[in-house]
Design a protein around this motif. Structure first.
Motif, PDB file in Angstrom:
ATOM      1  N   VAL A 222     -55.409-104.842   6.124  1.00 31.79           N
ATOM      2  CA  VAL A 222     -54.101-104.939   6.794  1.00 31.79           C
ATOM      3  C   VAL A 222     -53.739-103.567   7.381  1.00 31.79           C
ATOM      4  N   ALA A 223     -53.244-103.605   8.623  1.00 34.64           N
ATOM      5  CA  ALA A 223     -52.817-102.327   9.224  1.00 34.64           C
ATOM      6  C   ALA A 223     -51.554-101.838   8.521  1.00 34.64           C
ATOM      7  N   THR A 224     -51.477-100.528   8.300  1.00 37.00           N
ATOM      8  CA  THR A 224     -50.259 -99.991   7.683  1.00 37.00           C
ATOM      9  C   THR A 224     -49.523 -99.135   8.708  1.00 37.00           C
ATOM     10  N   SER A 225     -48.300 -98.771   8.372  1.00 42.46           N
ATOM     11  CA  SER A 225     -47.518 -97.949   9.297  1.00 42.46           C
ATOM     12  C   SER A 225     -47.603 -96.493   8.861  1.00 42.46           C
ATOM     13  N   PRO A 226     -47.655 -95.570   9.842  1.00 40.91           N
ATOM     14  CA  PRO A 226     -47.702 -94.144   9.482  1.00 40.91           C
ATOM     15  C   PRO A 226     -46.454 -93.688   8.731  1.00 40.91           C
ATOM     16  N   LEU A 227     -45.405 -94.507   8.765  1.00 39.66           N
ATOM     17  CA  LEU A 227     -44.160 -94.115   8.101  1.00 39.66           C
ATOM     18  C   LEU A 227     -44.163 -94.458   6.616  1.00 39.66           C
TER      19      LEU A 227
ATOM     20  N   GLU B  41     -57.380 -91.705   9.012  1.00 42.35           N
ATOM     21  CA  GLU B  41     -55.992 -92.162   9.070  1.00 42.35           C
ATOM     22  C   GLU B  41     -55.790 -93.180  10.209  1.00 42.35           C
ATOM     23  N   SER B  42     -56.459 -92.968  11.338  1.00 38.40           N
ATOM     24  CA  SER B  42     -56.325 -93.942  12.446  1.00 38.40           C
ATOM     25  C   SER B  42     -56.799 -95.314  11.991  1.00 38.40           C
ATOM     26  N   ASP B  43     -57.867 -95.331  11.189  1.00 37.35           N
ATOM     27  CA  ASP B  43     -58.348 -96.619  10.656  1.00 37.35           C
ATOM     28  C   ASP B  43     -57.227 -97.343   9.925  1.00 37.35           C
TER      29      ASP B  43
ATOM     30  N   PHE C 289     -54.071 -97.232  10.294  1.00 39.29           N
ATOM     31  CA  PHE C 289     -53.005 -97.778  11.134  1.00 39.29           C
ATOM     32  C   PHE C 289     -53.497 -98.900  12.040  1.00 39.29           C
ATOM     33  N   LYS C 290     -54.833 -98.979  12.173  1.00 35.63           N
ATOM     34  CA  LYS C 290     -55.388-100.076  12.983  1.00 35.63           C
ATOM     35  C   LYS C 290     -55.821-101.243  12.106  1.00 35.63           C
ATOM     36  N   GLY C 291     -55.883-100.993  10.799  1.00 38.77           N
ATOM     37  CA  GLY C 291     -56.340-102.041   9.887  1.00 38.77           C
ATOM     38  C   GLY C 291     -57.846-102.243   9.943  1.00 38.77           C
ATOM     39  N   VAL C 292     -58.593-101.171  10.219  1.00 35.30           N
ATOM     40  CA  VAL C 292     -60.060-101.263  10.264  1.00 35.30           C
ATOM     41  C   VAL C 292     -60.652-100.142   9.394  1.00 35.30           C
ATOM     42  N   THR C 293     -61.986-100.127   9.296  1.00 32.87           N
ATOM     43  CA  THR C 293     -62.601 -99.044   8.510  1.00 32.87           C
ATOM     44  C   THR C 293     -63.748 -98.377   9.285  1.00 32.87           C
ATOM     45  N   ASP C 294     -63.797 -98.602  10.592  1.00 35.99           N
ATOM     46  CA  ASP C 294     -64.927 -98.123  11.405  1.00 35.99           C
ATOM     47  C   ASP C 294     -65.145 -96.610  11.312  1.00 35.99           C
ATOM     48  N   GLU C 295     -64.066 -95.859  11.516  1.00 38.52           N
ATOM     49  CA  GLU C 295     -64.201 -94.396  11.521  1.00 38.52           C
ATOM     50  C   GLU C 295     -64.577 -93.896  10.129  1.00 38.52           C
ATOM     51  N   THR C 296     -63.976 -94.514   9.129  1.00 33.50           N
ATOM     52  CA  THR C 296     -64.239 -94.107   7.753  1.00 33.50           C
ATOM     53  C   THR C 296     -65.719 -94.331   7.420  1.00 33.50           C
ATOM     54  N   LYS C 297     -66.232 -95.479   7.839  1.00 28.29           N
ATOM     55  CA  LYS C 297     -67.662 -95.773   7.607  1.00 28.29           C
ATOM     56  C   LYS C 297     -68.521 -94.725   8.302  1.00 28.29           C
ATOM     57  N   ALA C 298     -68.134 -94.368   9.531  1.00 27.97           N
ATOM     58  CA  ALA C 298     -68.936 -93.393  10.292  1.00 27.97           C
ATOM     59  C   ALA C 298     -68.976 -92.061   9.536  1.00 27.97           C
ATOM     60  N   VAL C 299     -67.847 -91.654   8.976  1.00 26.78           N
ATOM     61  CA  VAL C 299     -67.820 -90.391   8.223  1.00 26.78           C
ATOM     62  C   VAL C 299     -68.719 -90.513   6.991  1.00 26.78           C
ATOM     63  N   PHE C 300     -68.599 -91.619   6.275  1.00 22.88           N
ATOM     64  CA  PHE C 300     -69.397 -91.822   5.052  1.00 22.88           C
ATOM     65  C   PHE C 300     -70.895 -91.878   5.375  1.00 22.88           C
ATOM     66  N   ASP C 301     -71.231 -92.577   6.461  1.00 23.47           N
ATOM     67  CA  ASP C 301     -72.648 -92.702   6.833  1.00 23.47           C
ATOM     68  C   ASP C 301     -73.228 -91.334   7.174  1.00 23.47           C
ATOM     69  N   ASN C 302     -72.427 -90.572   7.866  1.00 24.01           N
ATOM     70  CA  ASN C 302     -72.859 -89.232   8.247  1.00 24.01           C
ATOM     71  C   ASN C 302     -73.126 -88.361   7.017  1.00 24.01           C
TER      72      ASN C 302
ATOM     73  N   LEU D  33     -53.365 -80.779  14.889  1.00 24.66           N
ATOM     74  CA  LEU D  33     -52.844 -81.768  13.942  1.00 24.66           C
ATOM     75  C   LEU D  33     -51.734 -82.577  14.593  1.00 24.66           C
ATOM     76  N   PHE D  34     -50.871 -81.873  15.323  1.00 29.96           N
ATOM     77  CA  PHE D  34     -49.763 -82.571  15.970  1.00 29.96           C
ATOM     78  C   PHE D  34     -50.285 -83.470  17.088  1.00 29.96           C
ATOM     79  N   GLN D  35     -51.272 -82.968  17.811  1.00 28.24           N
ATOM     80  CA  GLN D  35     -51.777 -83.741  18.955  1.00 28.24           C
ATOM     81  C   GLN D  35     -52.611 -84.940  18.546  1.00 28.24           C
ATOM     82  N   HIS D  36     -53.445 -84.734  17.518  1.00 25.54           N
ATOM     83  CA  HIS D  36     -54.442 -85.780  17.258  1.00 25.54           C
ATOM     84  C   HIS D  36     -54.264 -86.544  15.951  1.00 25.54           C
ATOM     85  N   HIS D  37     -53.551 -85.977  14.990  1.00 31.79           N
ATOM     86  CA  HIS D  37     -53.425 -86.700  13.726  1.00 31.79           C
ATOM     87  C   HIS D  37     -52.348 -87.780  13.891  1.00 31.79           C
ATOM     88  N   PRO D  38     -52.726 -89.053  13.676  1.00 33.15           N
ATOM     89  CA  PRO D  38     -51.798 -90.127  14.040  1.00 33.15           C
ATOM     90  C   PRO D  38     -50.552 -90.226  13.167  1.00 33.15           C
TER      91      PRO D  38
END
Ligand code: BGC
Length: 465
Positions: free
Chosen positions: A2-7, A343-345, A347-360, A412-417
């Motif tokens: 489930v997608a969560t809110s940054p708040l 963190e973007s994952d 808020f989108k309700g996915v795990t794609d980026e997280t998997k990429a970090v773990f795989d790396n 951080l301000f520009q890119h951290h969601p």
């Protein structure tokens, strides 16, 4: 997922309730309670008071440095200026042509600052800067004229005037012997002379937050605060001179920008009550141990390592990943950009980026491990936003402007969601009813330096009349 809110305060979803409970308990020191938040609020106010006092009863961890900038761009800026921006691994040389208060033309070149220059003798660092300037002037065919130059030097300084800045300490990834206690402008001038063939007058030295505020004021007259949320973190604001006890009688101006240097907030131990074992671990592995306490709680240079340290503890305690965990001992293996992506994952309700970090990293993981990582990235970021917002809200309350635009630059301000949306919420909570907006002042440290060189020229002309 489930997608969560940054708040929202992050929640943890793990299939085994016992494991979930253990993790929540283990990581609970990272969640600041309302009582702790109030305490940070009160302590920051007190440290500001001590930092501005003529005879403080004890030393403040805040420098509250005079920037000698008493006014902002007023639309009369005209002419050609050079600006330098030093603070990270990329040094920038900037040419700016101002016409009737507007940037008419800009040229920016980046120069990588190798680690031997960031850690080697100070004189060599300044020689390197002078070489870059010479290269820029030649490459951009700007020779044959005198330039006034604004120098953004993003480290704590005690300024004696707009063009004298004594380095208090290095931070981030710099530690060149022979510069602390010296005037960075003098060192730059000496290097420019040694380089030869350059006709440059350094008229202003400034911090990157100050440049960001000045740039913010160029974009919006209501700007009264500047902030950097990037590799390092710091803030500055406009203070009434009558409230600066330590300068009473020394300044004729009515207002001045103060560089708080809040990255060092807590270096005297006042924030130890929120310090965790992971903050200790990150500090111990840092270049300048036992300094810049506040910055190390969340800034970009440290966020990836904090995240890694927390995961390492969970892994060692059998609560995270079934294999490949040795990599989690490697300093720098995970970056702040990785944390932003994770963190973007959420808020989108996915795990794609997280998997990429773990795989790396070659971690052996399952779905629960991915959720744990999302939770850890979330609570660390949430803590960072809360800390920086508390300080910002306090400044809004102190200035009491009808509206205050807060100019911010940094990755951080520009890119951290989570940062921008949650800052908006937390700053409102800290300063209820205060009207403000957060404005990205992209390249504030570079353009702000050119604007400051122009302000310096204006002040000089006025005082010589
Ligand atoms: C420096 C500050 C600077 C901040 C952001 C800190 O490490 O001490 O002077 O403003 O980083 O670059």
């Amino acid at each position: 997922m489930v997608a969560t809110s940054p708040l929202e305060l992050p929640t943890l979803t793990v299939s085994d309730p016992v494991r979930r409970k253990k993790i929540l308990e283990r990581l609970s020191p990272l969640i600041l309670t309302p009582g702790q938040q109030q305490k940070i609020h009160d302590i920051f106010l007190d440290e500001m008071r001590l930092g501005l006092a003529a005879k403080p009863e004890k030393e403040s961890s805040l420098l509250m440095a005079n920037t000698f900038i008493p006014e902002l761009p007023d639309g009369t800026e005209n002419g050609e200026y050079l600006a330098l921006d030093l603070g990270g691994t990329h040094f920038r040389v900037i040419y700016a042509h101002m016409k009737n208060g507007k940037f008419d033309e800009e040229i920016v070149d980046y120069y990588h600052v190798p680690s031997e220059k960031r850690l080697g003798p100070g004189e060599e660092l300044f020689d390197f800067l002078a070489e870059c300037i010479a290269n820029f002037i030649q490459k951009r065919q700007l020779g044959g004229r005198n330039f006034q130059l604004g120098f953004t030097f993003s480290f704590p300084m005690i300024q004696k005037s707009l063009d004298v800045g004594i380095l208090v300490s290095w931070t981030k990834s710099f530690n060149c012997p022979g510069v602390v206690g010296e005037d960075a402008v003098r060192m730059l001038n000496d290097a420019i002379k040694r380089q030869g063939g350059l006709d440059i007058t350094v008229t202003a030295i400034l911090n990157d937050t100050t440049g960001t505020l000045v740039m913010g004021a160029y974009l919006d007259k209501r700007c009264a605060m500047g902030m950097i949320l990037g590799t390092g973190c710091n803030g500055c604001y406009i203070e009434k001179v009558e409230r600066i006890e330590k300068w009473l009688g020394k300044h004729k101006e009515s207002e001045v920008i103060i560089d708080i240097e809040w990255g060092s907030f807590g270096d005297n131990g006042v924030l130890d009550f929120i310090r965790t074992q992971w903050d200790d671990a990150v500090d111990n592995q840092s270049l300048l141990v036992h300094s810049y306490t506040f910055e190390k709680y969340f800034a970009g240079k440290y966020l990836g390592d904090l995240f890694r340290e927390v995961l390492l503890t969970l892994a060692k305690e059998g609560l995270f990943c079934s294999g490949g965990i040795d990599i989690l001992n490697t300093h720098g293996a995970i970056t702040a950009t990785n944390v932003s992506n994770i963190e973007s994952d959420s808020f989108k309700g996915v795990t794609d980026e997280t998997k990429a970090v773990f795989d790396n990293l070659n971690l052996i993981y399952d779905d629960d491990d991915l959720h744990i990582a999302l939770y850890v990235a979330g609570i660390l970021s949430y803590r960072g936003v809360l800390l920086v917002s508390l300080l910002s809200g306090i400044l809004l309350e102190r200035m009491k402007h009808d509206h205050c635009t807060i100019a911010i630059d940094g990755s951080l301000f520009q890119h951290h969601p989570r940062f921008r949306p949650l800052m908006e919420k937390f700053i409102s909570d800290t300063a209820p009813g205060r009207s403000f907006d957060l404005r990205l002042a992209h390249d504030g440290s570079g353009k702000g330096a050119a604007l400051t060189a122009s302000i310096a020229e204006r002040l000089k002309k006025r005082s010589s009349r």
